[in-house]
Design a protein around this motif. Structure first.
Motif, PDB file in Angstrom:
ATOM      1  N   VAL A  56     -42.474 -11.853 -41.130  1.00 23.73           N
ATOM      2  CA  VAL A  56     -42.136 -12.189 -39.751  1.00 23.73           C
ATOM      3  C   VAL A  56     -41.233 -13.419 -39.750  1.00 23.73           C
ATOM      4  O   VAL A  56     -41.561 -14.440 -40.376  1.00 23.73           O
ATOM      5  N   LEU A  57     -40.100 -13.312 -39.076  1.00 28.88           N
ATOM      6  CA  LEU A  57     -39.197 -14.436 -38.878  1.00 28.88           C
ATOM      7  C   LEU A  57     -39.441 -14.981 -37.478  1.00 28.88           C
ATOM      8  O   LEU A  57     -39.083 -14.348 -36.491  1.00 28.88           O
ATOM      9  N   ALA A  58     -40.064 -16.141 -37.384  1.00 27.94           N
ATOM     10  CA  ALA A  58     -40.386 -16.739 -36.084  1.00 27.94           C
ATOM     11  C   ALA A  58     -39.326 -17.770 -35.744  1.00 27.94           C
ATOM     12  O   ALA A  58     -39.514 -18.974 -35.911  1.00 27.94           O
ATOM     13  N   GLY A  59     -38.190 -17.272 -35.281  1.00 28.87           N
ATOM     14  CA  GLY A  59     -37.053 -18.126 -34.997  1.00 28.87           C
ATOM     15  C   GLY A  59     -35.817 -17.567 -35.675  1.00 28.87           C
ATOM     16  O   GLY A  59     -35.795 -17.400 -36.901  1.00 28.87           O
ATOM     17  N   ALA A  60     -34.801 -17.246 -34.903  1.00 23.69           N
ATOM     18  CA  ALA A  60     -33.569 -16.670 -35.450  1.00 23.69           C
ATOM     19  C   ALA A  60     -32.609 -17.789 -35.837  1.00 23.69           C
ATOM     20  O   ALA A  60     -32.459 -18.770 -35.102  1.00 23.69           O
ATOM     21  N   ALA A  76     -39.263  -8.502 -39.305  1.00 20.92           N
ATOM     22  CA  ALA A  76     -39.240  -8.460 -37.845  1.00 20.92           C
ATOM     23  C   ALA A  76     -38.914  -9.872 -37.375  1.00 20.92           C
ATOM     24  O   ALA A  76     -39.421 -10.857 -37.930  1.00 20.92           O
ATOM     25  N   GLU A  77     -38.058  -9.975 -36.354  1.00 23.26           N
ATOM     26  CA  GLU A  77     -37.536 -11.275 -35.923  1.00 23.26           C
ATOM     27  C   GLU A  77     -37.911 -11.550 -34.471  1.00 23.26           C
ATOM     28  O   GLU A  77     -37.733 -10.687 -33.612  1.00 23.26           O
ATOM     29  N   TYR A  78     -38.408 -12.761 -34.221  1.00 19.35           N
ATOM     30  CA  TYR A  78     -38.869 -13.167 -32.895  1.00 19.35           C
ATOM     31  C   TYR A  78     -38.211 -14.489 -32.509  1.00 19.35           C
ATOM     32  O   TYR A  78     -38.135 -15.417 -33.310  1.00 19.35           O
ATOM     33  N   ASP A  79     -37.760 -14.563 -31.254  1.00 21.25           N
ATOM     34  CA  ASP A  79     -37.183 -15.815 -30.756  1.00 21.25           C
ATOM     35  C   ASP A  79     -37.133 -15.737 -29.233  1.00 21.25           C
ATOM     36  O   ASP A  79     -36.832 -14.671 -28.687  1.00 21.25           O
ATOM     37  N   PRO A  80     -37.414 -16.841 -28.536  1.00 21.89           N
ATOM     38  CA  PRO A  80     -37.336 -16.810 -27.072  1.00 21.89           C
ATOM     39  C   PRO A  80     -35.910 -16.936 -26.536  1.00 21.89           C
ATOM     40  O   PRO A  80     -35.699 -16.834 -25.325  1.00 21.89           O
ATOM     41  N   ARG A  81     -34.921 -17.134 -27.421  1.00 19.43           N
ATOM     42  CA  ARG A  81     -33.543 -17.370 -27.007  1.00 19.43           C
ATOM     43  C   ARG A  81     -32.690 -16.138 -27.300  1.00 19.43           C
ATOM     44  O   ARG A  81     -32.382 -15.856 -28.467  1.00 19.43           O
ATOM     45  N   PRO A  82     -32.281 -15.403 -26.265  1.00 18.85           N
ATOM     46  CA  PRO A  82     -31.488 -14.192 -26.495  1.00 18.85           C
ATOM     47  C   PRO A  82     -30.215 -14.439 -27.295  1.00 18.85           C
ATOM     48  O   PRO A  82     -29.841 -13.620 -28.142  1.00 18.85           O
ATOM     49  N   ALA A  83     -29.554 -15.564 -27.059  1.00 19.60           N
ATOM     50  CA  ALA A  83     -28.309 -15.847 -27.773  1.00 19.60           C
ATOM     51  C   ALA A  83     -28.540 -16.013 -29.269  1.00 19.60           C
ATOM     52  O   ALA A  83     -27.686 -15.646 -30.093  1.00 19.60           O
ATOM     53  N   PHE A  84     -29.695 -16.554 -29.640  1.00 22.49           N
ATOM     54  CA  PHE A  84     -30.004 -16.736 -31.057  1.00 22.49           C
ATOM     55  C   PHE A  84     -30.266 -15.389 -31.724  1.00 22.49           C
ATOM     56  O   PHE A  84     -29.849 -15.152 -32.863  1.00 22.49           O
ATOM     57  N   LEU A  85     -30.966 -14.514 -31.043  1.00 22.80           N
ATOM     58  CA  LEU A  85     -31.188 -13.172 -31.581  1.00 22.80           C
ATOM     59  C   LEU A  85     -29.863 -12.439 -31.747  1.00 22.80           C
ATOM     60  O   LEU A  85     -29.640 -11.751 -32.752  1.00 22.80           O
ATOM     61  N   HIS A 114     -37.364  -9.230 -31.210  1.00 17.14           N
ATOM     62  CA  HIS A 114     -38.238  -9.358 -30.040  1.00 17.14           C
ATOM     63  C   HIS A 114     -37.961 -10.699 -29.384  1.00 17.14           C
ATOM     64  O   HIS A 114     -38.084 -11.751 -30.021  1.00 17.14           O
ATOM     65  N   CYS A 115     -37.585 -10.664 -28.115  1.00 14.87           N
ATOM     66  CA  CYS A 115     -37.322 -11.891 -27.367  1.00 14.87           C
ATOM     67  C   CYS A 115     -38.615 -12.318 -26.673  1.00 14.87           C
ATOM     68  O   CYS A 115     -38.999 -11.748 -25.639  1.00 14.87           O
ATOM     69  N   GLN A 116     -39.309 -13.283 -27.241  1.00 12.40           N
ATOM     70  CA  GLN A 116     -40.575 -13.735 -26.674  1.00 12.40           C
ATOM     71  C   GLN A 116     -40.857 -15.155 -27.123  1.00 12.40           C
ATOM     72  O   GLN A 116     -40.325 -15.629 -28.123  1.00 12.40           O
ATOM     73  N   SER A 117     -41.713 -15.835 -26.375  1.00 13.07           N
ATOM     74  CA  SER A 117     -42.085 -17.205 -26.705  1.00 13.07           C
ATOM     75  C   SER A 117     -42.927 -17.223 -27.979  1.00 13.07           C
ATOM     76  O   SER A 117     -43.485 -16.200 -28.396  1.00 13.07           O
ATOM     77  N   LEU A 118     -43.044 -18.405 -28.578  1.00 13.18           N
ATOM     78  CA  LEU A 118     -43.785 -18.520 -29.824  1.00 13.18           C
ATOM     79  C   LEU A 118     -45.285 -18.340 -29.647  1.00 13.18           C
ATOM     80  O   LEU A 118     -46.003 -18.113 -30.618  1.00 13.18           O
ATOM     81  N   THR A 119     -45.766 -18.445 -28.412  1.00 18.71           N
ATOM     82  CA  THR A 119     -47.197 -18.270 -28.184  1.00 18.71           C
ATOM     83  C   THR A 119     -47.555 -16.858 -27.739  1.00 18.71           C
ATOM     84  O   THR A 119     -48.734 -16.520 -27.671  1.00 18.71           O
ATOM     85  N   GLU A 120     -46.554 -16.035 -27.422  1.00 16.76           N
ATOM     86  CA  GLU A 120     -46.848 -14.644 -27.064  1.00 16.76           C
ATOM     87  C   GLU A 120     -47.364 -13.933 -28.304  1.00 16.76           C
ATOM     88  O   GLU A 120     -46.788 -14.068 -29.394  1.00 16.76           O
ATOM     89  N   PRO A 121     -48.467 -13.159 -28.188  1.00 18.44           N
ATOM     90  CA  PRO A 121     -49.101 -12.605 -29.387  1.00 18.44           C
ATOM     91  C   PRO A 121     -48.163 -11.777 -30.253  1.00 18.44           C
ATOM     92  O   PRO A 121     -47.379 -10.963 -29.764  1.00 18.44           O
ATOM     93  N   LEU A 122     -48.279 -12.012 -31.557  1.00 17.63           N
ATOM     94  CA  LEU A 122     -47.596 -11.214 -32.564  1.00 17.63           C
ATOM     95  C   LEU A 122     -48.545 -10.118 -33.035  1.00 17.63           C
ATOM     96  O   LEU A 122     -49.755 -10.201 -32.810  1.00 17.63           O
TER      97      LEU A 122
END
Length: 263
Positions: free
Chosen positions: A33-37, A56-65, A88-96
């Motif tokens: 899991v990549l938590a931050g693009a 799988a890549e997660y980040d709350p910032r669409p531009a970073f994804l 996945h565009c979601q906050s770091l606290t949203e369940p993985l």
């Protein structure tokens, strides 16, 4: 270190330094899991070291994804393998996905959170027992020269997401991990143009993580420094951390360890 127009230079440096620590890992992770693009800097290194791993890549910032997806489109890996990385565009606290990853890797992703403990707990849930966490962050001394000048100008600045590395290690230990290992290094970035400074502050997530009594006044004060012909130096305390996911036993059960009898 003198800054250039390469907005991902710090991410690249931290990813490379963290990748060197993976020489200690004996078992190749299969699910990462990549938590931050970070414009594919981390995934590229990890895929070279672990060619069979799925990401799988997660980040709350669409531009970073989008920046990471664009980097993969122009790279050889996606062309040769035909693989894509689910994003996945979601906050770091949203369940993985729970207990699904062998490794969770976050290169400067934690800076987007408002507090670290819920993030660490989320990361721990996402890892399998004995899964590995590797992350980078910014320490408490980051930008202290700049924030000191702003305070002298009457602008209060708080840094709720900048921590002493030992405090981060304690949080990890009490929230799902054992054997946390933390260390730090310092970078000095010199800026002659405000455009480059603001670009880096956005890419690093640092300015957005600060709380100002008057954010507009703080931004104007920085711009005045450049207008006066000053070279602005931003000091970054970079924090590297890794830890192992604790095994969670059912209530009432405890682990029994057997050791060879000394000869």
């Amino acid at each position: 270190m003198t800054n250039t127009s390469d907005r991902w230079a710090v991410h690249r440096l931290l990813a490379r330094n963290t990748d060197e620590r993976l020489q200690l890992v004996r078992t190749a992770p299969q699910q990462i899991v990549l938590a931050g693009a970070d414009a594919d800097e981390s995934r590229r290194l990890l895929a070279a070291r672990y060619p069979k791993a799925a990401f799988a890549e997660y980040d709350p910032r669409p531009a970073f994804l989008q920046a990471a997806a664009d980097a993969r489109k122009t790279g050889l890996w996606q062309k040769l393998t035909g693989k894509t990385v689910p994003q996945h565009c979601q906050s770091l606290t949203e369940p993985l996905p729970e207990a699904a990853a062998d490794m969770l890797w976050s290169n400067l992703g934690l800076i987007t959170a408002r507090e670290p403990v819920p993030v660490f707990e989320n990361w721990a849930r996402a890892l399998k027992p004995d899964g590995l966490l590797f992350f980078t962050h910014f320490g408490i001394d980051s930008l202290n020269g700049l924030t000191g000048r702003l305070k002298e100008a009457g602008i209060a600045v708080n840094a709720p997401m900048l921590f002493d590395m030992h405090d981060l290690g304690d949080m990890l230990f009490h929230h799902g991990f054992y054997d946390p290992v933390m260390d730090t290094a310092k970078l000095e970035l010199s800026y002659r143009r405000p455009e480059t400074f603001w670009q880096d502050m956005e890419t690093l997530g640092l300015w957005a993580s600060l709380d100002f009594s008057d954010e507009a006044a703080a931004r104007a004060a920085v711009n005045r420094m450049f207008a006066d012909g000053a070279t602005l130096t931003a000091t970054l305390e970079t924090v590297y951390g890794h830890a192992i996911k604790k095994r969670q036993l059912p209530a009432g059960e405890s682990e029994i360890l057997f050791y060879p009898k000394p000869r």
